[in-house]
Structure formats: C-alpha cells, structure tokens
Design a protein around this motif. Structure first.
Motif, PDB file in Angstrom:
ATOM      1  N   ALA A  27       0.814  -1.216   0.000  1.00 58.73           N
ATOM      2  CA  ALA A  27       0.000   0.000   0.000  1.00 58.73           C
ATOM      3  C   ALA A  27       0.845   1.262   0.000  1.00 58.73           C
ATOM      4  O   ALA A  27       0.416   2.302  -0.508  1.00 58.73           O
ATOM      5  N   GLU A  28       2.050   1.191   0.526  1.00 62.47           N
ATOM      6  CA  GLU A  28       2.911   2.367   0.620  1.00 62.47           C
ATOM      7  C   GLU A  28       3.877   2.493  -0.563  1.00 62.47           C
ATOM      8  O   GLU A  28       4.614   3.475  -0.659  1.00 62.47           O
ATOM      9  N   ALA A  33       8.513   4.106  -3.247  1.00 61.78           N
ATOM     10  CA  ALA A  33       9.438   3.737  -4.325  1.00 61.78           C
ATOM     11  C   ALA A  33      10.019   4.967  -5.027  1.00 61.78           C
ATOM     12  O   ALA A  33      11.239   5.061  -5.178  1.00 61.78           O
ATOM     13  N   PRO A  34       9.192   5.936  -5.443  1.00 63.24           N
ATOM     14  CA  PRO A  34       9.782   7.128  -6.056  1.00 63.24           C
ATOM     15  C   PRO A  34      10.671   7.916  -5.086  1.00 63.24           C
ATOM     16  O   PRO A  34      11.709   8.454  -5.494  1.00 63.24           O
ATOM     17  N   ALA A  35      10.280   7.976  -3.818  1.00 64.57           N
ATOM     18  CA  ALA A  35      11.094   8.704  -2.834  1.00 64.57           C
ATOM     19  C   ALA A  35      12.451   8.024  -2.639  1.00 64.57           C
ATOM     20  O   ALA A  35      13.488   8.698  -2.559  1.00 64.57           O
ATOM     21  N   GLN A  36      12.467   6.707  -2.578  1.00 62.08           N
ATOM     22  CA  GLN A  36      13.733   6.001  -2.441  1.00 62.08           C
ATOM     23  C   GLN A  36      14.552   6.092  -3.720  1.00 62.08           C
ATOM     24  O   GLN A  36      15.785   6.150  -3.676  1.00 62.08           O
ATOM     25  N   GLY A  37      13.889   6.126  -4.867  1.00 63.33           N
ATOM     26  CA  GLY A  37      14.594   6.334  -6.127  1.00 63.33           C
ATOM     27  C   GLY A  37      15.258   7.707  -6.164  1.00 63.33           C
ATOM     28  O   GLY A  37      16.404   7.841  -6.611  1.00 63.33           O
ATOM     29  N   LEU A  38      14.556   8.723  -5.670  1.00 59.16           N
ATOM     30  CA  LEU A  38      15.126  10.064  -5.600  1.00 59.16           C
ATOM     31  C   LEU A  38      16.328  10.096  -4.649  1.00 59.16           C
ATOM     32  O   LEU A  38      17.360  10.688  -4.969  1.00 59.16           O
ATOM     33  N   ALA A  39      16.193   9.451  -3.499  1.00 57.59           N
ATOM     34  CA  ALA A  39      17.304   9.399  -2.539  1.00 57.59           C
ATOM     35  C   ALA A  39      18.521   8.715  -3.165  1.00 57.59           C
ATOM     36  O   ALA A  39      19.655   9.161  -2.979  1.00 57.59           O
ATOM     37  N   LEU A 123      20.339   9.291 -12.793  1.00 60.58           N
ATOM     38  CA  LEU A 123      18.994   9.013 -13.311  1.00 60.58           C
ATOM     39  C   LEU A 123      18.775   7.509 -13.438  1.00 60.58           C
ATOM     40  O   LEU A 123      17.738   6.982 -13.020  1.00 60.58           O
ATOM     41  N   ALA A 124      19.758   6.825 -14.015  1.00 55.43           N
ATOM     42  CA  ALA A 124      19.648   5.367 -14.155  1.00 55.43           C
ATOM     43  C   ALA A 124      19.520   4.710 -12.781  1.00 55.43           C
ATOM     44  O   ALA A 124      18.666   3.835 -12.586  1.00 55.43           O
ATOM     45  N   GLY A 125      20.332   5.125 -11.837  1.00 53.59           N
ATOM     46  CA  GLY A 125      20.272   4.555 -10.494  1.00 53.59           C
ATOM     47  C   GLY A 125      18.955   4.825  -9.807  1.00 53.59           C
ATOM     48  O   GLY A 125      18.391   3.944  -9.144  1.00 53.59           O
ATOM     49  N   GLY A 126      18.443   6.046  -9.955  1.00 50.93           N
ATOM     50  CA  GLY A 126      17.154   6.376  -9.348  1.00 50.93           C
ATOM     51  C   GLY A 126      16.026   5.527  -9.903  1.00 50.93           C
ATOM     52  O   GLY A 126      15.179   5.028  -9.159  1.00 50.93           O
ATOM     53  N   LEU A 127      16.028   5.350 -11.226  1.00 47.20           N
ATOM     54  CA  LEU A 127      14.995   4.505 -11.849  1.00 47.20           C
ATOM     55  C   LEU A 127      15.132   3.045 -11.433  1.00 47.20           C
ATOM     56  O   LEU A 127      14.132   2.375 -11.143  1.00 47.20           O
ATOM     57  N   ILE A 128      16.369   2.562 -11.404  1.00 51.24           N
ATOM     58  CA  ILE A 128      16.602   1.171 -10.999  1.00 51.24           C
ATOM     59  C   ILE A 128      16.128   0.944  -9.568  1.00 51.24           C
ATOM     60  O   ILE A 128      15.448  -0.043  -9.268  1.00 51.24           O
ATOM     61  N   VAL A 133      12.435  -1.206  -5.748  1.00 53.00           N
ATOM     62  CA  VAL A 133      11.620  -1.125  -4.525  1.00 53.00           C
ATOM     63  C   VAL A 133      10.216  -1.669  -4.798  1.00 53.00           C
ATOM     64  O   VAL A 133       9.649  -2.385  -3.966  1.00 53.00           O
ATOM     65  N   VAL A 134       9.670  -1.342  -5.953  1.00 55.23           N
ATOM     66  CA  VAL A 134       8.357  -1.892  -6.323  1.00 55.23           C
ATOM     67  C   VAL A 134       8.436  -3.416  -6.357  1.00 55.23           C
ATOM     68  O   VAL A 134       7.587  -4.117  -5.790  1.00 55.23           O
ATOM     69  N   GLY A 135       9.469  -3.941  -7.009  1.00 58.65           N
ATOM     70  CA  GLY A 135       9.648  -5.392  -7.073  1.00 58.65           C
ATOM     71  C   GLY A 135       9.865  -6.012  -5.708  1.00 58.65           C
ATOM     72  O   GLY A 135       9.307  -7.070  -5.391  1.00 58.65           O
ATOM     73  N   TYR A 136      10.659  -5.364  -4.876  1.00 55.10           N
ATOM     74  CA  TYR A 136      10.918  -5.875  -3.527  1.00 55.10           C
ATOM     75  C   TYR A 136       9.636  -5.900  -2.703  1.00 55.10           C
ATOM     76  O   TYR A 136       9.344  -6.896  -2.024  1.00 55.10           O
TER      77      TYR A 136
END
Length: 148
Positions: A27-28, A33-39, A123-128, A133-136
C-alpha cells in the motif's frame, strides 16, 4: 473435535493476517518507491556537487532514506528488519550491489572530470532503485502470503 476446530480457526486467522500484512506492505509502494529512487539518485549524483557540496547532498540523500523509513513505519505500522524470503533477499542484494556500483562509477566519472555523465548515472540509479523497490515490496508481500 473441538481442538480441530480451534486449530483450523487459528490457521485461518494466521492466513488472514498474512494477507493483511502483504496488503499493508504494498500500500505504501506508490510514494515510497519514487522517494527512495530520488534518494538513490541524489546519492549517486553527490560527486557532481563538488567537494564542499558533496557532504550536503549525501546528508540530504541519507535524510530522505531515513524519512521514507520513518514515514513507512508510521503509516503502515510495519517495521521490516529483513526480507521475508529468498526472492526478497536476492532482490535486496542486487539493488544494493547496483547502487554501490553506480555510486563508484559516479566517483570515477568525477575523478576523470567527466561530470556531464554523472546525472545520467544518477537518473539510471534512481529509476533502478524505484523499480527495484516496487519489485521488492511485491516479492515481500508474496513471500509473506506464501504465494510462491
């Protein structure tokens, strides 16, 4: 006969709890996921900030990772200390390895004065990381539910 009913009832309650736990985990994902990608992108991009700015960017990235964890715990009521199963563990190890590798690449690009390439690696790292995170989260939910 009553004991069989109690055991069945307890097993059904456990299964319901597993389902709810899986739902709470995913649910979260939409914001985490986008926040962790940004970090992660900030962490990888840190060398581009130069020597004085790198510490600020690293602190910002670390703070964002910590904030995501704290907000996740508050909103979901979950405190995840380890993966639920082997798929989650494998994905987590892969994500950490990729993040570390891209971070090293970023520092190498900085050392070679190829600063224009650092945003691309960030950018590549953030997307990955965001997709990872979505997959995890999905793997964690499936493993908690014992869905394979």
């Amino acid at each position: 006969m009553e004991n069989d009913f109690d055991v069945r009832e307890a097993l059904d309650a456990m299964e319901a709890d597993r389902h709810v736990l899986g739902q709470r985990m995913t649910a979260e994902t939409r914001w985490a996921a986008p926040a962790q990608g940004l970090a992660a992108a900030l962490l990888i991009a840190a060398p581009a900030a130069g020597v004085p700015g790198v510490f600020f960017v690293l602190a910002l990235s670390t703070g964002l990772f910590l904030a995501v964890e704290l907000v996740f715990r508050k909103r979901s009521g979950l405190s995840i200390s380890r993966p639920a199963g082997p798929r989650g563990m494998a994905l987590l190890v892969l994500l950490i390895a990729l993040l570390c590798g891209l971070n090293v690449l970023s520092w190498i690009l900085w050392a070679l004065d190829l600063l224009a390439w650092i945003p691309l690696s960030a950018l590549a790292g953030g997307l990955i990381v965001a997709l990872g995170v979505v997959g995890y989260d999905r793997a964690y939910a499936a493993e908690v539910r014992h869905e394979g």
